[in-house]
Design an enzyme around this catalytic site. Structure first.
Site, PDB file in Angstrom:
ATOM      1  N   LYS A 172     -43.236  49.141  60.090  1.00  0.00           N
ATOM      2  CA  LYS A 172     -42.662  48.606  58.851  1.00  0.00           C
ATOM      3  C   LYS A 172     -43.805  48.178  57.948  1.00  0.00           C
ATOM      4  O   LYS A 172     -44.725  47.478  58.383  1.00  0.00           O
ATOM      5  CB  LYS A 172     -41.799  47.404  59.212  1.00  0.00           C
ATOM      6  CG  LYS A 172     -41.387  46.549  58.041  1.00  0.00           C
ATOM      7  CD  LYS A 172     -40.398  45.522  58.526  1.00  0.00           C
ATOM      8  CE  LYS A 172     -40.185  44.421  57.538  1.00  0.00           C
ATOM      9  NZ  LYS A 172     -39.117  43.529  57.978  1.00  0.00           N
TER      10      LYS A 172
HETATM   11  C1  5RP Z   1     -41.501  39.079  57.863  1.00  0.00           C
HETATM   12  C2  5RP Z   1     -40.585  40.206  58.089  1.00  0.00           C
HETATM   13  C3  5RP Z   1     -39.347  40.281  57.268  1.00  0.00           C
HETATM   14  O1  5RP Z   1     -38.331  40.758  58.078  1.00  0.00           O
HETATM   15  C4  5RP Z   1     -39.623  41.205  56.135  1.00  0.00           C
HETATM   16  O2  5RP Z   1     -40.455  40.614  55.228  1.00  0.00           O
HETATM   17  C5  5RP Z   1     -38.398  41.919  55.548  1.00  0.00           C
HETATM   18  O3  5RP Z   1     -37.735  41.169  54.710  1.00  0.00           O
HETATM   19  P1  5RP Z   1     -37.862  41.245  53.124  1.00  0.00           P
HETATM   20  O4  5RP Z   1     -37.137  42.498  52.705  1.00  0.00           O
HETATM   21  O5  5RP Z   1     -37.173  39.989  52.704  1.00  0.00           O
HETATM   22  O6  5RP Z   1     -39.314  41.321  52.749  1.00  0.00           O
HETATM   23  O7  5RP Z   1     -40.822  41.060  58.880  1.00  0.00           O
HETATM   24  O8  5RP Z   1     -42.726  39.342  58.438  1.00  0.00           O
END
Ligand code: 5RP
Length: 262
Positions: A172
């Site tokens: 991610k």
């Molecule tokens: C924090 C994360 C969160 O899940 C991530 O930031 C995703 O959420 P958003 O779309 O609010 O940024 O992994 O480290």
């Protein structure tokens, strides 16, 4: 990759499309009672029918999600820091055995490339990958970005590639200019975080640009649960990611149910 690991990953990233709409509601692990998630159960419940997976901590899973939930679980297993401390100083916060007891489909951990505790987080990733391989549980590496770091393709492709080299099943990261470079140099699927709350149309443009440029979907939180119409917003994001909807068509879905202020 074992059959079990592939099967779990296929529950999250739909084989028909190669994409996933993951709902990220793990923010409290370092932010505490995040706006929109103060009452986690009430926030999460109406959104789950539209999510291909829920990303959250074991505390919120046990306390605030019913055991009948249909969406696969991606369990956040890194933490140990808060917004008030050095964020990169994370460790592993849940065992693989507990993840299995919770019947999760994947575990997630943040890596902090270029930050003070880079080595510690990368070694935690490799430990988790070893344990995940043993039991057939995929690992999602989250490329966390420190306060002073530039989210450009050069940096994000470095972080994503390292995560994949160390064995993450999927990664991610953030969307950026020249995002194809991040995807093309990462041999495992890449999903994007939404980041800070944007106007809904811009968040849909972000999701659209990401999938058009090769993302395997989104792992989005604030742009969904902080919307004035969270259900409309997740349906709109889903239309973009899973049905290749245009931003206009998706925005119309979001607008269904929005009360216009007089
Ligand atoms: C924090 C994360 C969160 O899940 C991530 O930031 C995703 O959420 P958003 O779309 O609010 O940024 O992994 O480290």
């Amino acid at each position: 990759m074992s059959w079990g690991l592939k099967n779990r990953l296929a529950r999250i990233i739909r084989p028909e499309t190669g994409r996933a709409v993951m709902l990220a509601v793990d923010h409290g692990y370092f932010l505490g009672p995040t706006s929109g998630l103060e009452d986690a159960r009430t926030a999460i419940e109406p959104l789950t029918p539209y999510a291909d997976a829920l990303m959250l901590t074991r505390g919120v899973l046990r306390s605030s999600v019913g055991t009948g939930v249909g969406a696969p679980i991606v369990l956040r297993v890194s933490g140990g820091t808060s917004i008030l401390s050095e964020l990169s100083n994370e460790g592993i916060t849940a065992s693989m055995e507990d993840a299995i007891r919770l019947n999760v489909s994947a575990v997630a951990l943040s890596i902090f490339v270029g930050a003070e505790h880079e080595r510690q987080t990368l070694l935690s990733l490799t430990q988790l990958v070893d344990e995940g391989e043993r039991y057939g549980i995929p690992v999602l590496a989250v490329t966390a970005v420190g306060r002073d770091m530039v989210r450009d393709a050069r940096y994000l492709s470095l972080a994503c590639r390292i995560a994949a080299e160390l064995g993450a099943s999927f990664v991610k990261t953030y969307y950026c200019d020249d995002f194809e470079r991040v995807v093309e140099t990462c041999p495992v699927p890449v999903v994007i975080a939404g980041g800070k709350k944007l106007p809904e149309r811009e968040a849909l443009e972000l999701a659209h640009d990401a999938v058009v440029h090769g993302a395997a979907g989104v792992d989005m939180g604030r742009n969904i649960f902080q919307s004035d119409n969270p259900v409309g917003m997740i349906r709109a994001v889903r239309a973009v990611v899973q049905d290749n909807a245009s931003v206009d068509d998706a925005f119309a879905l979001y607008q269904e149910g929005v009360t216009v202020q007089a």
